[in-house]
Scaffold this active site. Sequence first.
Site, short mmCIF file in Angstrom:
data_model
loop_
_atom_site.label_atom_id
_atom_site.label_comp_id
_atom_site.label_asym_id
_atom_site.label_seq_id
_atom_site.Cartn_x
_atom_site.Cartn_y
_atom_site.Cartn_z
N HIS A 83 1.28 -0.81 0.13
CA HIS A 83 0.04 -0.52 -0.31
C HIS A 83 1.02 1.26 0.07
O HIS A 83 0.43 2.10 -0.53
CB HIS A 83 -1.10 -0.39 0.74
CG HIS A 83 -0.03 -0.01 2.77
ND1 HIS A 83 0.19 -0.73 3.14
CD2 HIS A 83 0.08 1.53 3.21
CE1 HIS A 83 -0.36 -0.48 4.68
NE2 HIS A 83 0.02 0.99 4.31
N ASP A 218 1.30 -7.79 2.36
CA ASP A 218 1.12 -6.50 2.01
C ASP A 218 2.78 -5.92 1.67
O ASP A 218 3.13 -5.35 2.33
CB ASP A 218 1.01 -5.71 3.30
CG ASP A 218 0.18 -4.28 2.81
OD1 ASP A 218 1.29 -3.66 1.69
OD2 ASP A 218 -0.57 -3.47 3.67
N SER A 647 3.41 2.07 8.18
CA SER A 647 3.36 1.37 7.16
C SER A 647 4.98 0.89 6.59
O SER A 647 6.02 2.06 6.32
CB SER A 647 2.39 1.69 6.30
OG SER A 647 1.19 1.48 6.91
#
Length: 712
Positions: A83, A218, A647
Amino acid sequence: MTKKILLSVFLLPATMAFAQQYGGMWIPTELNEKEMKDLGMKISAKDIFNPQKPSIKDAVVQFNGGCTAEIISPKGLLLTNHHCGYGQIQAHSTVENDLLSNGFWAKNMSGELENPGVTVDFIVDIKEVTNQILEGTDHLTEPELSKQIAKNTEVYKNSQKTEPYQSISVKSMYYGNKYYAYTIETFKDIRLVGAPPQSIGKFGSDTDNWVWPRHTGDFSMFRIYADKNNKPAEYSKDNVPYVPKHYLPVSIKDKNENDFTFVFGFPGRTTEYLPAIAVEKIMTEIDPAKIAVRDVALKTLDEKMRADNATRIKYASKYASVANYWKKWIGEAEGLKKSNAVQKKVMYEGSLVSKNPEIKSTIDQLNKLYTDQAPFALNNAYYTEVIRNAETLKLAGDYYNYIAAVEAGRMDEKELAKTKSKLAAFYKDYSGELDAKVTAKLLALYANKTAPQFLPAGFEKYKNENQNIQNIEEISKNSIISGRSEVNGTSLNKDIDKAFSNQDKLIKTLKKDPVYQLYVAMRDTYMAKADPQFTSMQAKIDGLQKTFMAQQMSTDKDRKFFPDANSTLRVTYGKVKGSSPRDAVSYDYQTHLAGVMEKYIPGDYEFDVPKKLIDLYSKKDFGNYKDKTGDVPVGFTATNHTTGGNSGSPALDANGNLVGLNFDRQWEGTMSDINYDPRFSRNIMVDTKYILFIIDKFADSKWLIDEMKVVK
């Protein structure tokens, strides 16, 4: 037994309730090394951050100004979240060559894809500079205080010797009670190396976002390129892979519950030292308002994206961005209630006052200011979210700023080029027709939820959603801003240069544009009726929060303080751990490939699975990547204290080996930005075994594995 233990947590004295329990976002030069070693860390603080010698910090970068990434090979190979690289993957995608759906894997370095504008930042050094920045400010108040701090900051930055590719950033900590200087080295040639299809990289999509159990791969891979001297340089075909001072060994050892782990990255923003009244307002007023706006926008976009593939590709990244914090705020509000956050804060404030009676005056003033600010803060939440999520109004705001700059004489050729470039990029992934529906529905929400004194004259006509859809569609059709009407012989979404060829005509047309006039009416009313009051009170709150922070630190000698996250490099640590977020619900700390197959829904937008992955699972062709269960581990949870910006952060073991890639938090613990609670707060990571399994077995890209140092 469990009920008695949980009950005892709520009966603890307030000072005990805030005792350090693995939480914290520590400046890497000020690590809580003893506790980290007590929990199982085998390396030293100097191994993590050392400005004189290679250390783990030399393998951790801020990716494109927002996420974190890490170097995992001696050839500058970079690992971050799918992402985090989504915008770059999308930029290289077309309907004919859909890299989002199909994935991408360079077969060698010559096949790696350029990404103009993408940067990575290394932190070369960190120094506390409080005395230099606060020199001569002892008796100053605003605005003179801010002016002196800004002056001192510039003096300090100008006194430091840096290379052309380096910069100095001075950051405030503890609400302005301390200051730190960061020496930053920026690389600008970053190329896409590989990304799994979104059926792996985004598996579970919005349904699984923020929740556990999770089965999302991810991750995506990039590479840093440098000039022939291994220094940062603009993109050039002559650049070569960057040779790092340090890169992370990748571990595929099995994980066990209670294993020590730490996360190293750039957490965005936390507010853990707020007074009780502020937490209450967030929980009961601000979060619900923002959730309501995004709920309307997301439902409207989702309906069109499911029906039309071109819209899905065009809006994929934006939808994910809007949905991300929408779901986070839902979990945050629920978590604050469940963790009894407000009452804990009230108890803690009581304990502080018992030790230092002067604090009572600060808390009383904060309570009054937050109460007085509440109606203006609520309007601020609705207004900013409506403008942000009604893209046509957001565009009108951009054109408003453009006209203001022209009329003030600030729009030179350089600024004009930047403005046109920004607008062209926006129109690339924008549909005026679709956003007319979003805008119509959001205007109805705003008209119905906003107190009358904050609405423009005649705004009650927007209260009926069905009438709005017809009316706003008609306005949108006749708007040059929406790209559905022409100016200078073209539309803004087709030929931005031609549309800007006669700027006088463009500005006159913009000022008559119905969307522009609607935006101006909303903006002018907000700026007159809400913003001055909201901003003025917030400035007073910020000043008192600085005092309150200093009072907490000087009064509570038993509490270990760390500064709130502010996108600077931090270390957090904890243990691999499952959770029991609700009565009779328990989660293991690890998920496996079997869980992907259990969730598999053929052809589904969120839960489809590539045929090759199904085949690998059916044949049990797992290579070296299975664990003691005989299956491939996909994700795991731990008690690391993370937030947005973490992240892509590396999750490391006791020896500093990469064991996972941080990408999310457990929904029940998203309130950790405001109230970290070790009972509920869990960060979610992709297991390195799954990452290497996908690269090796699924993508047939063993050449990338061969670059790495794999610890078995």
